[in-house]
Scaffold this active site. Structure first.
Site, PDB file in Angstrom:
ATOM      1  N   SER A 101       0.877  -1.180   0.000  1.00 44.90           N
ATOM      2  CA  SER A 101       0.000   0.000   0.000  1.00 44.90           C
ATOM      3  C   SER A 101       0.915   1.232   0.000  1.00 44.90           C
ATOM      4  CB  SER A 101      -0.869   0.012   1.253  1.00 44.90           C
ATOM      5  OG  SER A 101      -1.544  -1.210   1.388  1.00 44.90           O
ATOM      6  N   LYS A 176      -6.893   1.804  -2.698  1.00 45.84           N
ATOM      7  CA  LYS A 176      -6.556   1.076  -1.459  1.00 45.84           C
ATOM      8  C   LYS A 176      -6.561   2.033  -0.254  1.00 45.84           C
ATOM      9  CE  LYS A 176      -4.772  -1.661   1.587  1.00 45.84           C
ATOM     10  NZ  LYS A 176      -5.565  -2.657   2.272  1.00 45.84           N
TER      11      LYS A 176
END
Ligand code: NAD
Length: 298
Positions: A101, A176
């Site tokens: 991420s 995300k």
């Protein structure tokens, strides 16, 4: 794509998520060579019959795909383009898949820099945690050139049950971060409700049942309250530092677009302070402890 057994994947980062994801690739027949700074992590992959390389550059000329599952985008950049960087030694038809991420605009910058070396990159972060990494049912969101996404799809399908194309490079990382903001907001609300309900004499397990039977239900009420938060064992496996990073990424994206979002700014500040108070080693579910103490002190 060639037969999986003839497809060499260099996998960097065998942590909570990377180790089970690399094992799923092995189970899918891919020829995976993995590395991690931690000798224990490498040993765990060897125990699963995986190949490891302390110096991953050794396999660069034969690598078809590079997957990074490192803590954040800066570490990914260093691993690829830093002093000991891997990218300079790769063939130009090697595709890099950034699965951590990371911050979306940094990802765009990284792709521009890799392009100078003739390399392409897609961003494919995941949602679902360690359990879904183990059974290969992660939700994967992927940004980048459609042809590159198709090229990567067989690998992504070995690790996830859904692969959602989100658009241009960096859009997977943006999606995300925004997902984790929504998830964190639901977790914070659930923890606050449990604390207030408790003070008013409602059993936390009963309140959890009420939420899950009613419109207050969310992912945290369903899978985090009873196993990790009410018993206060805080063992979900997702670090608070990673959650705080993701929310700051979402807040900073809104800022970079010229319009900070007040609720998101508040969440970013709250998780930052919680991280400072509860400590770097904390699980993200320990937001409950932070909120509990903050309420007592009020
Ligand atoms: P982790 O800290 O468990 O694993 C990271 C691994 O990278 C560690 O094993 C570490 O030794 C290794 N590492 C660090 N720098 C390295 C380097 N330069 N070279 C090689 N190895 C290096 O983290 P994680 O929980 O697996 O998360 C990885 C990424 O996935 C993060 O971006 C996180 O936000 C994201 N993510 C985590 C979860 C989760 O539930 N844990 C879920 C979804 C997404």
């Amino acid at each position: 794509m060639a037969n999986p057994t003839q497809t060499i994947v260099a996998f960097i980062g065998l942590g909570v998520m990377g180790l089970p994801m690399a094992k799923r690739l092995l189970a899918g027949g891919f020829d995976v060579v993995a590395t991690d700074l931690s000798a224990d992590a490498m040993e765990a992959f060897v125990e699963a019959d995986g190949r490891t390389a302390k110096n991953i550059v050794e396999v660069a000329p034969v690598t078809d795909f590079v997957i990074t599952m490192l803590p954040n985008g800066q570490i990914v950049r260093d691993a690829l383009l830093g002093d000991m960087g891997f990218a300079m030694s790769l063939r130009t038809d090697t595709l890099i898949i950034a699965m951590s991420s990371s911050a979306p605009l940094e990802t765009r910058g990284l792709r521009e820099d890799l392009k100078i070396l003739g390399l392409d990159l897609i961003d494919a972060p995941v949602s679902g945690g360690a359990r879904r990494a183990e059974d290969g049912s992660l939700a994967i969101m992927v940004g980048g050139a459609p042809a590159m996404i198709e090229k990567a799809r067989p690998l992504l399908k070995a690790m996830g049950s859904t692969v959602t194309a989100t658009g241009e490079i960096g859009s997977g990382h943006a999606a995300k971060a925004l997902n984790n903001y929504v998830s964190a907001a639901g977790l914070q609300a659930a923890c606050e409700a449990i604390l207030i309900g408790r003070e008013f004499g409602i059993d936390p397990n009963v309140l959890t049942d009420v939420l899950n039977l009613s419109t207050g239900k969310n992912h945290s009420t369903e899978v985090k309250l009873k196993p990790f938060i009410i018993p206060e064992n805080f063992t979900s496996g997702f670090a608070m530092a990673l959650m705080a990073k993701d929310i700051e990424t979402a807040a900073s994206l809104a800022r970079q677009l010229g319009k900070p979002e007040p609720g998101l700014e508040h969440a970013a500040a709250l998780w930052k302070e919680s991280l400072e108070r509860v400590g770097k080693a904390a699980d993200h579910t320990e937001i409950y402890s932070y909120l509990k103490v903050a309420r007592q002190d009020r």
